[in-house]
Design an enzyme around this catalytic site. Structure first.
Site, mmCIF file in Angstrom:
data_model
loop_
_atom_site.group_PDB
_atom_site.id
_atom_site.type_symbol
_atom_site.label_atom_id
_atom_site.label_comp_id
_atom_site.label_asym_id
_atom_site.label_seq_id
_atom_site.Cartn_x
_atom_site.Cartn_y
_atom_site.Cartn_z
ATOM 1 N N ASP A 19 0.798 -1.244 0.000
ATOM 2 C CA ASP A 19 0.000 0.000 0.000
ATOM 3 C C ASP A 19 0.828 1.290 0.000
ATOM 4 O O ASP A 19 0.537 2.218 0.781
ATOM 5 C CB ASP A 19 -0.947 0.011 1.215
ATOM 6 C CG ASP A 19 -1.952 -1.138 1.187
ATOM 7 O OD1 ASP A 19 -1.913 -1.945 0.254
ATOM 8 O OD2 ASP A 19 -2.768 -1.222 2.127
ATOM 9 N N ASP B 195 -4.522 -0.848 -1.641
ATOM 10 C CA ASP B 195 -5.809 -0.744 -0.972
ATOM 11 C C ASP B 195 -6.751 -0.127 -2.017
ATOM 12 O O ASP B 195 -6.409 0.898 -2.628
ATOM 13 C CB ASP B 195 -5.633 0.195 0.239
ATOM 14 C CG ASP B 195 -6.569 -0.111 1.385
ATOM 15 O OD1 ASP B 195 -6.931 -1.280 1.588
ATOM 16 O OD2 ASP B 195 -6.932 0.849 2.098
ATOM 17 N N HIS C 274 -10.701 0.576 -2.497
ATOM 18 C CA HIS C 274 -12.061 0.539 -1.949
ATOM 19 C C HIS C 274 -13.111 1.138 -2.885
ATOM 20 O O HIS C 274 -12.865 2.194 -3.486
ATOM 21 C CB HIS C 274 -12.116 1.327 -0.643
ATOM 22 C CG HIS C 274 -11.243 0.798 0.451
ATOM 23 N ND1 HIS C 274 -11.247 -0.518 0.849
ATOM 24 C CD2 HIS C 274 -10.332 1.423 1.253
ATOM 25 C CE1 HIS C 274 -10.390 -0.677 1.849
ATOM 26 N NE2 HIS C 274 -9.811 0.473 2.105
ATOM 27 N N HIS D 267 -10.620 6.805 1.841
ATOM 28 C CA HIS D 267 -9.251 6.710 1.316
ATOM 29 C C HIS D 267 -9.182 5.629 0.247
ATOM 30 O O HIS D 267 -9.998 4.709 0.228
ATOM 31 C CB HIS D 267 -8.266 6.385 2.454
ATOM 32 C CG HIS D 267 -8.502 5.029 3.060
ATOM 33 N ND1 HIS D 267 -9.476 4.793 4.008
ATOM 34 C CD2 HIS D 267 -7.934 3.819 2.814
ATOM 35 C CE1 HIS D 267 -9.484 3.519 4.333
ATOM 36 N NE2 HIS D 267 -8.563 2.888 3.624
ATOM 37 N N LYS E 73 -6.904 -5.092 -2.825
ATOM 38 C CA LYS E 73 -7.638 -5.635 -1.679
ATOM 39 C C LYS E 73 -8.574 -4.573 -1.133
ATOM 40 O O LYS E 73 -8.398 -3.386 -1.416
ATOM 41 C CB LYS E 73 -6.648 -6.093 -0.598
ATOM 42 C CG LYS E 73 -5.814 -4.949 -0.065
ATOM 43 C CD LYS E 73 -4.722 -5.429 0.851
ATOM 44 C CE LYS E 73 -3.944 -4.273 1.410
ATOM 45 N NZ LYS E 73 -4.744 -3.323 2.191
ATOM 46 N N CYS F 168 -1.808 -2.707 7.704
ATOM 47 C CA CYS F 168 -1.713 -3.637 6.564
ATOM 48 C C CYS F 168 -0.404 -4.410 6.536
ATOM 49 O O CYS F 168 -0.391 -5.586 6.162
ATOM 50 C CB CYS F 168 -1.973 -2.886 5.272
ATOM 51 S SG CYS F 168 -3.723 -2.379 5.179
HETATM 52 C C1 VGL Z 1 -4.619 0.631 5.843
HETATM 53 C C2 VGL Z 1 -6.166 1.461 7.307
HETATM 54 C C3 VGL Z 1 -7.149 1.330 6.365
HETATM 55 C C4 VGL Z 1 -3.192 0.248 5.579
HETATM 56 C C5 VGL Z 1 -5.601 0.478 4.895
HETATM 57 O O1 VGL Z 1 -2.788 0.192 4.390
HETATM 58 O O2 VGL Z 1 -2.459 0.032 6.558
HETATM 59 N N1 VGL Z 1 -4.912 1.102 7.053
HETATM 60 N N2 VGL Z 1 -6.864 0.830 5.169
HETATM 61 ZN ZN ZN Z 2 -8.281 0.860 3.608
#
Ligand code: VGL
Ligand code: ZN
Length: 198
Positions: A8, A46, A48, A81, A106, A151
């Site tokens: 990420d 990440d 979403h 995010h 993901k 993550c």
């Molecule tokens: C993450 C919070 C929400 C991460 C992703 O990449 O650590 N943290 N989504």
């Molecule tokens: Zn996230």
């Protein structure tokens, strides 16, 4: 065979982004420098949908960063995010992508979060990453990226459980919360992961 898993490293997780990890961009030179040491480099994003249920915006009245019960799992409510297709969801422009052979996305199901690169938080759906790595002959997996206490931590836990010899590049990650990351590091070590500097 050794692989590097870059978690990420996206615009929203560096200062100026929607869910900025303090000093998140400071890992870029190190991550870029270490890539040639590995036979395989893989990344995650990440990714979403706009109505993802980990977003506080989907739960009116619930404060940001509070924890709710989401279908039986504890869920921290994050700012919006890494929305699919947004600039914030793109890999950071300072990340050298030339050697990244595959990108696993993901967090795509609206009703469940996915901190780990391997499984959603309920361990219901696999991303296919473990099978991919095994198919490529990977035995040792090195992890770096953001955020160290979410993550990266959950990916390392699953990497151990999937039987990979697991290494955390401690200089090449940054946490959202330092105390949480200290606990995460100790837990990983206790479970057999190795914390390596540089
Ligand atoms: C993450 C919070 C929400 C991460 C992703 O990449 O650590 N943290 N989504
Ligand atoms: Zn996230």
């Amino acid at each position: 065979m050794r692989a590097l898993l870059l978690i990420d490293i996206q615009n929203d997780f560096v200062p100026g982004g929607a869910l900025a990890v303090p000093g998140g961009d400071a890992i870029l030179p190190l991550v870029n420098r270490r890539q040639p040491d590995f036979e395989l480099v893989v990344a995650t994003q990440d990714w979403h949908p706009p109505t993802h249920q980990s977003f506080a915006s989907q739960h009116p009245g619930q404060p940001l960063f509070s924890t709710i019960d989401l279908h039986g799992l504890p869920q921290v409510l994050w700012p919006d995010h890494c929305v699919q297709g947004s600039r914030g969801a793109e890999l950071h422009p300072g990340l050298d992508q030339r050697r990244i052979e595959a990108i696993f996305r993901k967090g795509t199901s609206p009703e469940i979060d996915s901190y780990s690169a391997f499984f959603d938080n309920g361990h219901r759906k696999s991303t296919g990453l473990a099978a991919y790595l095994r198919g490529r002959g990977v035995t040792q997996l090195y992890l770096a990226g953001l955020a160290g206490d979410y993550c990266v931590y959950y990916s390392a836990l699953d990497a151990l459980q999937e039987g990979f010899e697991t290494f955390l590049l401690t200089d090449a990650t940054r946490p959202i919360d330092a105390a949480g990351f200290a606990r995460a590091g100790a837990d990983l070590q206790q479970r057999g992961a190795q914390l390596v500097v540089g």
